[in-house]
Design a protein around this motif. Sequence first.
Motif, short mmCIF file in Angstrom:
data_model
loop_
_atom_site.label_atom_id
_atom_site.label_comp_id
_atom_site.label_asym_id
_atom_site.label_seq_id
_atom_site.Cartn_x
_atom_site.Cartn_y
_atom_site.Cartn_z
N ILE A 188 13.66 16.22 -12.38
CA ILE A 188 14.15 17.39 -11.69
C ILE A 188 13.07 18.20 -12.14
CG2 ILE A 188 14.98 19.35 -10.24
CD1 ILE A 188 17.21 17.13 -10.07
N LEU A 189 12.24 19.13 -11.50
CA LEU A 189 10.86 20.23 -12.70
C LEU A 189 11.09 21.28 -11.30
CD1 LEU A 189 9.30 20.40 -14.93
CD2 LEU A 189 7.54 20.59 -13.07
N LEU A 190 12.31 22.58 -12.13
CA LEU A 190 11.75 23.52 -11.26
C LEU A 190 11.31 24.43 -11.61
CD1 LEU A 190 13.73 25.37 -10.18
CD2 LEU A 190 14.88 26.08 -12.13
N LEU A 191 10.35 24.82 -10.65
CA LEU A 191 9.27 25.92 -10.53
C LEU A 191 10.01 26.99 -10.13
CD1 LEU A 191 6.86 26.67 -10.60
CD2 LEU A 191 6.09 26.40 -9.27
N THR A 192 10.33 28.38 -11.32
CA THR A 192 10.79 29.76 -11.08
C THR A 192 9.95 30.56 -11.35
OG1 THR A 192 12.86 30.39 -10.79
CG2 THR A 192 12.06 29.72 -12.69
N ARG B 187 22.19 20.07 -16.15
CA ARG B 187 21.50 19.25 -17.10
C ARG B 187 20.42 18.22 -16.87
NH1 ARG B 187 26.46 18.93 -21.02
NH2 ARG B 187 26.49 20.60 -22.18
N LYS B 188 20.16 18.42 -15.15
CA LYS B 188 19.44 17.13 -15.04
C LYS B 188 18.14 17.79 -14.06
CE LYS B 188 23.50 15.58 -12.96
NZ LYS B 188 24.47 15.22 -10.99
N TYR B 189 17.34 18.73 -15.26
CA TYR B 189 16.45 19.42 -14.42
C TYR B 189 15.73 19.93 -15.97
CZ TYR B 189 18.28 24.27 -14.71
OH TYR B 189 19.26 25.03 -14.81
N ASP B 190 14.14 20.02 -15.93
CA ASP B 190 13.55 20.38 -16.76
C ASP B 190 12.90 21.54 -16.05
OD1 ASP B 190 13.16 18.86 -18.97
OD2 ASP B 190 11.50 17.33 -17.96
N MET B 191 12.24 22.74 -16.52
CA MET B 191 12.19 23.63 -16.03
C MET B 191 10.21 24.06 -16.35
SD MET B 191 15.09 26.58 -17.01
CE MET B 191 13.77 28.01 -15.83
N PHE B 192 9.23 24.95 -15.42
CA PHE B 192 8.11 25.31 -15.82
C PHE B 192 8.39 26.84 -14.96
CE2 PHE B 192 4.26 26.75 -14.79
CZ PHE B 192 3.60 26.00 -15.63
N SER C 68 4.47 10.82 -18.61
CA SER C 68 4.12 10.55 -19.82
C SER C 68 4.97 9.90 -20.92
CB SER C 68 3.00 11.28 -20.47
OG SER C 68 3.30 12.29 -21.03
N ILE C 69 6.12 11.26 -20.78
CA ILE C 69 7.52 10.87 -22.82
C ILE C 69 8.71 10.96 -21.50
CG2 ILE C 69 5.81 12.83 -23.48
CD1 ILE C 69 8.08 15.06 -23.25
N ASP C 70 8.71 10.31 -20.57
CA ASP C 70 9.50 9.15 -20.36
C ASP C 70 10.66 10.67 -19.55
OD1 ASP C 70 9.12 6.65 -20.81
OD2 ASP C 70 9.52 6.99 -22.80
N HIS C 71 9.95 11.00 -18.92
CA HIS C 71 11.29 11.92 -17.88
C HIS C 71 10.68 12.05 -16.14
CE1 HIS C 71 12.36 15.70 -21.15
NE2 HIS C 71 12.01 14.91 -21.05
N PRO C 72 11.29 11.26 -16.08
CA PRO C 72 10.81 10.94 -14.51
C PRO C 72 10.59 11.23 -13.21
CG PRO C 72 13.16 10.24 -14.90
CD PRO C 72 12.50 10.75 -15.91
N ILE C 73 9.73 12.62 -13.70
CA ILE C 73 9.62 13.78 -12.72
C ILE C 73 9.53 13.30 -11.21
CG2 ILE C 73 8.46 15.88 -11.80
CD1 ILE C 73 11.28 16.08 -14.30
N ASN C 74 10.51 13.18 -10.02
CA ASN C 74 10.59 12.92 -9.11
C ASN C 74 10.36 13.41 -7.56
OD1 ASN C 74 12.59 12.44 -8.75
ND2 ASN C 74 12.88 10.30 -9.04
N LEU D 168 10.40 18.52 -7.18
CA LEU D 168 10.00 19.33 -7.75
C LEU D 168 10.72 20.51 -6.62
CD1 LEU D 168 7.59 21.52 -9.06
CD2 LEU D 168 7.10 21.47 -7.41
N ILE D 169 11.20 21.17 -7.16
CA ILE D 169 12.65 22.89 -6.53
C ILE D 169 11.27 23.61 -6.85
CG2 ILE D 169 14.44 23.53 -6.65
CD1 ILE D 169 16.19 21.67 -7.25
N ILE D 170 11.62 24.86 -5.68
CA ILE D 170 10.70 25.97 -6.09
C ILE D 170 11.97 26.48 -5.78
CG2 ILE D 170 8.35 27.49 -5.26
CD1 ILE D 170 7.43 24.16 -4.50
#
Length: 166
Positions: free
Chosen positions: A25-29, A50-55, A83-89, A91-93
């Motif tokens: 998960i990528l969190l856009l905030t 601990r299940k998300y990256d942030m942008f 590309s660095i093996d974070h299987p982002i599938n 997007l939570i806005i």
Amino acid sequence: MKTSFEQYVATQLAPELASQEKPSILLLTCIDYRYAHRIVDVMDRMGLNRKYDMFVLAGAAGGATKYPEWRRTLVSHIETARSIDHPINRLIILNHRDCGAFKAFYGVDWENITPLEEEAEHLKRVSQLISCLRNEVQNLTFEAWLMPRDEDDKLEIVTVVPCTGS
């Protein structure tokens, strides 16, 4: 023998974290400092600790629709994460009420509009962003939430866009 940073973390600092799956998960905030603790609360309450990256962008979806170069940077981050093996599938806005960036970008002033009007403006920007990203990023689902102001106390999330496919 040299030890990489990841190896050091995995063996010395936090072996239980290193053994976990990488975030999908990528969190856009938003950048607003008033909401940092609420963002963590929201994600924890949704079972996403601990299940998300942030942008982070000023205005979140508002910034990404106001400035195409910001949206392109978001896309680049998703591509880099993958590309660095974070299987982002997914997007939570996560937008929030009383957003200074929305006021600056779109004239959305909390004191001069109703909550429903404000929510509609957030939905408009989220929908625009999702529409663009569907054409730019493959295999990505979308979800969008609107967080209340801190002063409103109750931490209830308005789902402005339920989880949708790419």
